[in-house]
Motif scaffolding. Structure first.
Motif, mmCIF file in Angstrom:
data_model
loop_
_atom_site.group_PDB
_atom_site.id
_atom_site.type_symbol
_atom_site.label_atom_id
_atom_site.label_comp_id
_atom_site.label_asym_id
_atom_site.label_seq_id
_atom_site.Cartn_x
_atom_site.Cartn_y
_atom_site.Cartn_z
ATOM 1 N N ASN A 1 0.832 -1.204 0.000
ATOM 2 C CA ASN A 1 0.000 0.000 0.000
ATOM 3 C C ASN A 1 0.869 1.258 0.000
ATOM 4 O O ASN A 1 0.901 2.003 0.987
ATOM 5 C CB ASN A 1 -0.930 0.000 1.212
ATOM 6 C CG ASN A 1 -1.922 -1.136 1.169
ATOM 7 O OD1 ASN A 1 -2.758 -1.206 0.274
ATOM 8 N ND2 ASN A 1 -1.830 -2.037 2.126
ATOM 9 N N GLU B 1 -13.338 -15.217 -9.920
ATOM 10 C CA GLU B 1 -12.742 -14.079 -9.236
ATOM 11 C C GLU B 1 -13.059 -12.771 -9.956
ATOM 12 O O GLU B 1 -13.257 -12.743 -11.171
ATOM 13 C CB GLU B 1 -11.222 -14.251 -9.144
ATOM 14 C CG GLU B 1 -10.770 -15.389 -8.252
ATOM 15 C CD GLU B 1 -9.266 -15.434 -8.103
ATOM 16 O OE1 GLU B 1 -8.772 -14.873 -7.104
ATOM 17 O OE2 GLU B 1 -8.587 -16.004 -8.977
ATOM 18 N N ARG C 1 -6.294 -9.361 -10.002
ATOM 19 C CA ARG C 1 -7.453 -9.224 -9.128
ATOM 20 C C ARG C 1 -7.738 -7.740 -8.874
ATOM 21 O O ARG C 1 -6.807 -6.950 -8.685
ATOM 22 C CB ARG C 1 -7.224 -9.941 -7.806
ATOM 23 C CG ARG C 1 -7.057 -11.452 -7.945
ATOM 24 C CD ARG C 1 -6.818 -12.104 -6.582
ATOM 25 N NE ARG C 1 -6.641 -13.547 -6.712
ATOM 26 C CZ ARG C 1 -5.475 -14.143 -6.938
ATOM 27 N NH1 ARG C 1 -4.365 -13.387 -7.039
ATOM 28 N NH2 ARG C 1 -5.387 -15.449 -7.059
ATOM 29 N N SER D 1 -8.766 -6.537 -6.222
ATOM 30 C CA SER D 1 -8.274 -6.220 -4.873
ATOM 31 C C SER D 1 -6.782 -5.924 -4.850
ATOM 32 O O SER D 1 -6.276 -5.372 -3.869
ATOM 33 C CB SER D 1 -8.589 -7.382 -3.920
ATOM 34 O OG SER D 1 -7.967 -8.579 -4.374
ATOM 35 N N ASP D 2 -6.059 -6.299 -5.912
ATOM 36 C CA ASP D 2 -4.615 -6.065 -5.969
ATOM 37 C C ASP D 2 -4.252 -4.747 -6.649
ATOM 38 O O ASP D 2 -3.075 -4.398 -6.746
ATOM 39 C CB ASP D 2 -3.918 -7.213 -6.708
ATOM 40 C CG ASP D 2 -3.930 -8.514 -5.918
ATOM 41 O OD1 ASP D 2 -4.018 -8.430 -4.676
ATOM 42 O OD2 ASP D 2 -3.858 -9.594 -6.533
ATOM 43 N N ARG E 1 -4.062 -0.688 -6.994
ATOM 44 C CA ARG E 1 -3.993 0.504 -6.170
ATOM 45 C C ARG E 1 -4.228 1.726 -7.057
ATOM 46 O O ARG E 1 -3.858 1.734 -8.235
ATOM 47 C CB ARG E 1 -2.633 0.605 -5.460
ATOM 48 C CG ARG E 1 -2.365 -0.565 -4.528
ATOM 49 C CD ARG E 1 -3.336 -0.590 -3.358
ATOM 50 N NE ARG E 1 -3.156 -1.744 -2.485
ATOM 51 C CZ ARG E 1 -3.881 -2.860 -2.561
ATOM 52 N NH1 ARG E 1 -4.817 -2.984 -3.495
ATOM 53 N NH2 ARG E 1 -3.678 -3.843 -1.713
ATOM 54 N N GLN F 1 -9.924 2.851 -3.059
ATOM 55 C CA GLN F 1 -10.502 2.320 -4.289
ATOM 56 C C GLN F 1 -11.922 2.837 -4.455
ATOM 57 O O GLN F 1 -12.738 2.799 -3.539
ATOM 58 C CB GLN F 1 -10.492 0.789 -4.247
ATOM 59 C CG GLN F 1 -9.085 0.207 -4.284
ATOM 60 C CD GLN F 1 -9.104 -1.295 -4.403
ATOM 61 O OE1 GLN F 1 -10.157 -1.897 -4.398
ATOM 62 N NE2 GLN F 1 -7.949 -1.893 -4.508
ATOM 63 N N ARG G 1 -15.612 2.619 -5.797
ATOM 64 C CA ARG G 1 -16.561 1.592 -6.250
ATOM 65 C C ARG G 1 -17.011 1.861 -7.682
ATOM 66 O O ARG G 1 -17.178 0.949 -8.477
ATOM 67 C CB ARG G 1 -17.773 1.558 -5.320
ATOM 68 C CG ARG G 1 -17.441 1.034 -3.925
ATOM 69 C CD ARG G 1 -18.677 0.972 -3.077
ATOM 70 N NE ARG G 1 -18.371 0.468 -1.739
ATOM 71 C CZ ARG G 1 -19.262 0.349 -0.773
ATOM 72 N NH1 ARG G 1 -20.517 0.701 -0.988
ATOM 73 N NH2 ARG G 1 -18.905 -0.112 0.404
ATOM 74 N N GLU H 1 -14.222 0.766 -9.911
ATOM 75 C CA GLU H 1 -14.151 -0.686 -9.957
ATOM 76 C C GLU H 1 -15.265 -1.236 -10.845
ATOM 77 O O GLU H 1 -15.050 -2.173 -11.616
ATOM 78 C CB GLU H 1 -14.264 -1.279 -8.557
ATOM 79 C CG GLU H 1 -12.995 -1.155 -7.747
ATOM 80 C CD GLU H 1 -13.025 -2.021 -6.507
ATOM 81 O OE1 GLU H 1 -12.118 -1.907 -5.699
ATOM 82 O OE2 GLU H 1 -13.971 -2.818 -6.354
#
Length: 350
Positions: A223, A265, A322, A324-325, A327, A338, A340, A343
């Motif tokens: 991070n 995923e 992913r 989630s990976d 940044r 992040q 939404r 995403e």
């Protein structure tokens, strides 16, 4: 407990600010790394903690006492320099005993020297002179010479930089074991991120005289606080791709062929055109261009040799990571949460 506190330190050389309003703490018994490129101010900061430079503004607190104006000898610190600063005409025994003799130590010098040298594994080399020893042995001598003073803080200024790659690896492991064994607070300067990640309990990343991020190796790697930290930490560094006024960042080892993921995923999918491949034993480094859902830009993938068939140079393959990976960084390069909405757009594009 914070054994060393740097409070809003600024150091000016004329109109030039080498350090600008830096605050940080070194915890008791822990290893703090000052990491950054040449000229970032890390050695200047270390020298101010040692008392070799005076700050223009701010305070340094050691063991709960303000030490800003104290003479170095009154700070109960020991410093290991880049070149070890050993006396070439003295034996290893006399080099280690030197600070005790200068201070008029009234105890058993022989016992103290043998205790310190046995801790670093050079007790059998006491009659040699520095020129008769390897770089790693000279480094241990410098540590032993510092250790006999029973310091509350160790300051180390790039002590491994003069060693070759093989010696640096073994010396790094020995240094970490040594620090854990004696439990002394250590502040270590380096420009080598591998040293920083391998040695530090916490890492202070500096650039241009300011602190860009202070955290554990894991926090800084996964991070990063901004795009400078993201690009400075990691080998290869984080991929950074501009997209609609912000920057997307992802680590090369998290950027894999789409077939490596479970289809269920949440993925960010894109095309990757391979331009060059490096063989690194257990890993392959793929350099190329991403496209399709991502803006066309250079990117790097780090793939384990066990991943299967690799795309060939000149071919385009489906890659993914992913969600989630990933940044995100704003227009000024600072990390942001992040989004939404962002995403959701990525999922649709994927």
């Amino acid at each position: 407990m914070a054994l060393v506190e740097v409070k809003q330190i600024t150091k000016k050389f004329g109109a030039y600010s080498a350090i600008s309003n830096v605050s940080l703490t070194a915890q008791d018994g822990k290893f703090l790394i000052l990491l950054g490129p040449s000229g970032c101010g890390k050695t200047t900061l270390l020298r101010m903690i040692a008392g070799l430079e005076l700050p223009t503004y701010g305070d340094i607190v050691i063991g709960g006492k303000v030490a800003t104006r104290l003479h170095p000898k009154d700070r109960n610190i020991a410093m290991v320099f880049q070149n070890y600063a050993l006396y070439p005409h003295l034996t290893i025994y006399e080099n280690v005993a030197f600070p005790l003799r200068v201070r008029g130590f009234s105890g058993d010098i022989d016992k103290k020297v043998k205790w310190a040298t046995s801790l670093v594994g050079i007790e059998h080399l006491l009659e040699r002179k520095p020129r008769q020893m390897s770089g790693g042995e000279r480094q241990r001598t410098a540590l032993a010479r510092s250790l006999v003073r029973d310091p509350s803080v160790f300051l180390l200024d790039e002590p491994l930089s003069n060693l070759d790659a093989k010696l640096r690896h073994s010396a790094r492991e020995e240094l970490r074991q040594f620090q854990e064994r004696i439990g002394v607070t250590s502040i270590y300067v380096t420009h080598d991120q591998v040293e920083a990640m391998g040695l530090g309990d916490r890492i202070c990343v500096m650039q241009g005289g300011v602190v860009r991020q202070l955290g554990t190796p894991e926090e800084i790697y996964l991070n990063p606080a901004d795009t400078f930290v993201a690009s400075f930490i990691g080998s290869p560094p984080m991929n950074l791709i501009s997209d609609e006024g912000r920057t997307i960042g992802f680590r090369p080892e998290m950027f894999l062929p789409e077939s490596a993921f479970d289809p269920s995923e949440a993925l960010y999918r894109t095309e990757f055109t391979v331009q060059r491949i490096e063989y690194l034993g257990g890993d392959r480094i793929l350099y190329g261009m991403v496209g399709a859902s991502l803006p066309s830009s250079k990117a790097i993938a780090r793939l384990p040799a066990t991943i299967g068939t690799l795309p060939e140079v000149g071919t385009t393959a489906k890659f993914a990571m992913r969600l989630s990976d990933i940044r995100y960084f704003d227009g000024e390069g600072k990390a942001v949460e992040q989004s939404r909405r962002h995403e959701a757009r990525l999922v649709v594009n994927g």
